[in-house]
Design a protein around this motif. Structure first.
Motif, PDB file in Angstrom:
ATOM      1  N   UNK A  47      15.302  61.965  42.320  1.00 15.57           N
ATOM      2  CA  UNK A  47      13.888  61.532  43.303  1.00 15.57           C
ATOM      3  C   UNK A  47      14.220  60.116  43.140  1.00 15.57           C
ATOM      4  N   UNK A  48      13.270  59.177  44.033  1.00 16.16           N
ATOM      5  CA  UNK A  48      12.807  57.670  44.098  1.00 16.16           C
ATOM      6  C   UNK A  48      11.868  57.857  42.793  1.00 16.16           C
ATOM      7  N   UNK A  49      12.032  57.114  41.796  1.00 13.88           N
ATOM      8  CA  UNK A  49      10.749  56.765  40.805  1.00 13.88           C
ATOM      9  C   UNK A  49      11.461  58.151  39.324  1.00 13.88           C
ATOM     10  N   UNK A  50      12.158  58.524  39.337  1.00 20.79           N
ATOM     11  CA  UNK A  50      11.752  60.134  38.748  1.00 20.79           C
ATOM     12  C   UNK A  50      13.277  59.116  37.932  1.00 20.79           C
ATOM     13  N   UNK A  51      12.978  60.289  36.255  1.00 18.59           N
ATOM     14  CA  UNK A  51      13.730  60.048  35.299  1.00 18.59           C
ATOM     15  C   UNK A  51      13.781  61.002  34.722  1.00 18.59           C
ATOM     16  N   UNK A  94       7.299  59.841  19.765  1.00 14.85           N
ATOM     17  CA  UNK A  94       9.272  59.508  19.688  1.00 14.85           C
ATOM     18  C   UNK A  94       8.455  57.817  19.019  1.00 14.85           C
ATOM     19  N   UNK A  95       8.614  58.020  17.388  1.00 15.89           N
ATOM     20  CA  UNK A  95       8.733  57.503  16.289  1.00 15.89           C
ATOM     21  C   UNK A  95       9.626  55.562  17.059  1.00 15.89           C
ATOM     22  N   UNK A  96      11.030  55.731  17.468  1.00 10.04           N
ATOM     23  CA  UNK A  96      12.299  54.885  17.540  1.00 10.04           C
ATOM     24  C   UNK A  96      12.123  55.223  19.127  1.00 10.04           C
ATOM     25  N   UNK A  97      11.727  54.218  20.291  1.00  9.55           N
ATOM     26  CA  UNK A  97      11.766  54.415  21.433  1.00  9.55           C
ATOM     27  C   UNK A  97      13.483  54.221  22.000  1.00  9.55           C
ATOM     28  N   UNK A  98      13.702  52.755  21.525  1.00 14.84           N
ATOM     29  CA  UNK A  98      15.333  52.847  21.298  1.00 14.84           C
ATOM     30  C   UNK A  98      16.155  54.031  21.211  1.00 14.84           C
ATOM     31  N   UNK A  99      15.868  55.291  20.866  1.00 16.27           N
ATOM     32  CA  UNK A  99      16.965  56.466  20.369  1.00 16.27           C
ATOM     33  C   UNK A  99      17.189  57.558  21.520  1.00 16.27           C
ATOM     34  N   UNK A 100      16.359  57.463  22.574  1.00 14.22           N
ATOM     35  CA  UNK A 100      16.229  58.222  23.301  1.00 14.22           C
ATOM     36  C   UNK A 100      16.093  56.914  24.875  1.00 14.22           C
ATOM     37  N   UNK A 101      17.227  57.243  25.899  1.00 15.28           N
ATOM     38  CA  UNK A 101      17.264  56.285  26.871  1.00 15.28           C
ATOM     39  C   UNK A 101      17.006  57.117  27.907  1.00 15.28           C
ATOM     40  N   UNK A 102      16.442  56.761  28.801  1.00 12.02           N
ATOM     41  CA  UNK A 102      16.618  57.159  30.277  1.00 12.02           C
ATOM     42  C   UNK A 102      17.269  56.923  31.639  1.00 12.02           C
ATOM     43  N   UNK A 103      17.772  57.840  32.193  1.00 11.03           N
ATOM     44  CA  UNK A 103      18.071  57.172  33.690  1.00 11.03           C
ATOM     45  C   UNK A 103      16.743  57.494  34.766  1.00 11.03           C
ATOM     46  N   UNK A 104      16.845  56.196  35.564  1.00 12.72           N
ATOM     47  CA  UNK A 104      15.481  55.955  36.328  1.00 12.72           C
ATOM     48  C   UNK A 104      16.206  56.078  37.833  1.00 12.72           C
ATOM     49  N   UNK A 105      16.183  56.249  38.677  1.00 11.88           N
ATOM     50  CA  UNK A 105      16.296  56.693  39.888  1.00 11.88           C
ATOM     51  C   UNK A 105      15.143  55.452  40.746  1.00 11.88           C
TER      52      UNK A 105
END
Length: 312
Positions: free
Chosen positions: A250-254, A299-310
């Motif tokens: 949905x709009x704005x959702x990760x 989360x000690x290393x933010x680049x280790x987890x990526x998210x998809x944002x709608x």
């Protein structure tokens, strides 16, 4: 609680265990024998060592994050989590050649770790409590674990860092955005996968809710073939964990997260404690039970987890 180390030793003794369960069955006089296990600020009592281990084992079954994240026990009052910022050096060097080194003083980021309180409350009818055949310990362990696991996972996903852990979807301290899309396609899933560096893809896994998984499973190519083929528990060769605390598309959702979740640290700050609450529920022939844990999550290393944002 006067001396934490002595208290932990005390909770492993059979005498403590006996008095603890007498207290849980409504014998208020038994609390006098549990003084070393009392959590002074909240009036709960440390679980007996054997019970605590059972509860943590059940909690690991209930909480997705306790299965895929890194769990740390940090019971001290002043604790900082250290995260590395630079890459280590590993290379071939000829005999007599110069060994490469770096002298950066900023190799680590210090994360302040909070004391955030999570509570679970359940009730039992006295008919069960008075039944000698009723396994009260097993019942409470499972109920506490189920409820604590539920609120833990919610915070590890959505937590703001204010009076609760910082979740992977937090704008500050959460995972980085790997893909932004107005209309989720399977190409976006591939893009999210490759937005994560190979070192984090190696042990990577997916996190999404049921609605998102169903949507992705329904996508087809121009010939009507499903794009997500094979095992529903695997996507692009990596495990899929269904967590319904993740938002739907949905709009704005990760809506989808991918990466190495071992870089998310669940930090236990105090062991589990509990107490029986008899006065309030006496008229209903019930006893209430309050369980409390203190923990944080980062989360000690933010680049280790990526998210998809709608975006739409």
């Amino acid at each position: 609680m006067s001396n934490f180390r002595e208290s932990m030793i005390m909770t492993g003794q059979l005498e403590y265990e006996k008095h603890f369960w007498n207290a849980m069955r409504g014998d208020n006089a038994a609390y006098d024998k549990l003084d070393m296990g009392r959590m002074a600020n909240i009036g709960t009592y440390l679980l007996p060592t054997a019970t605590s281990k059972k509860c943590m084992a059940e909690l690991e079954k209930e909480s997705i994050f306790r299965q895929i994240a890194t769990t740390i026990h940090a019971y001290g009052t002043d604790y900082k989590l250290m995260g590395t910022d630079t890459k280590d050096v590993a290379t071939w060097v000829p005999e007599g050649g110069e060994i490469p080194m770096y002298d950066s003083m900023e190799d680590f980021t210090k994360y302040n770790v909070g004391f955030y309180k999570a509570v679970a409350f359940v009730k039992l009818d006295e008919d069960f409590i008075d039944d000698a055949a009723f396994d009260m310990e097993n019942y409470l362990v499972k109920r506490f674990a189920k409820n604590l696991g539920r609120i833990e996972d919610w915070a590890f996903v959505n937590g703001t860092g204010v009076q609760m852990p910082t979740g992977i979807l937090a704008d500050k301290g959460g995972g980085e955005t790997g893909v932004s899309t107005a209309n989720v396609t399977f190409d976006d899933i591939h893009s999210l996968y490759f937005s994560v560096k190979s070192e984090y893809r190696k042990n990577g896994c997916w996190l999404m809710n049921d609605d998102t998984a169903l949507y992705l499973r329904s996508l087809k190519d121009e010939h009507g073939n499903y794009l997500w083929r094979g095992d529903a528990d695997s996507l692009l060769g990596k495990p899929v964990h269904i967590c319904n605390d993740m938002p739907s598309i949905g709009k704005g959702a990760k809506a989808v997260a991918f990466g190495d979740f071992s870089y998310y640290h669940v930090i236990s700050r105090k062991p589990l404690s509990a107490r029986a609450i008899t006065e309030v529920f006496t008229v209903y022939d019930q006893i209430g039970y309050l369980a409390v844990e203190y923990l944080d999550g980062k989360l000690i290393r933010p680049e280790a987890i990526k998210v998809m944002k709608v975006t739409a």
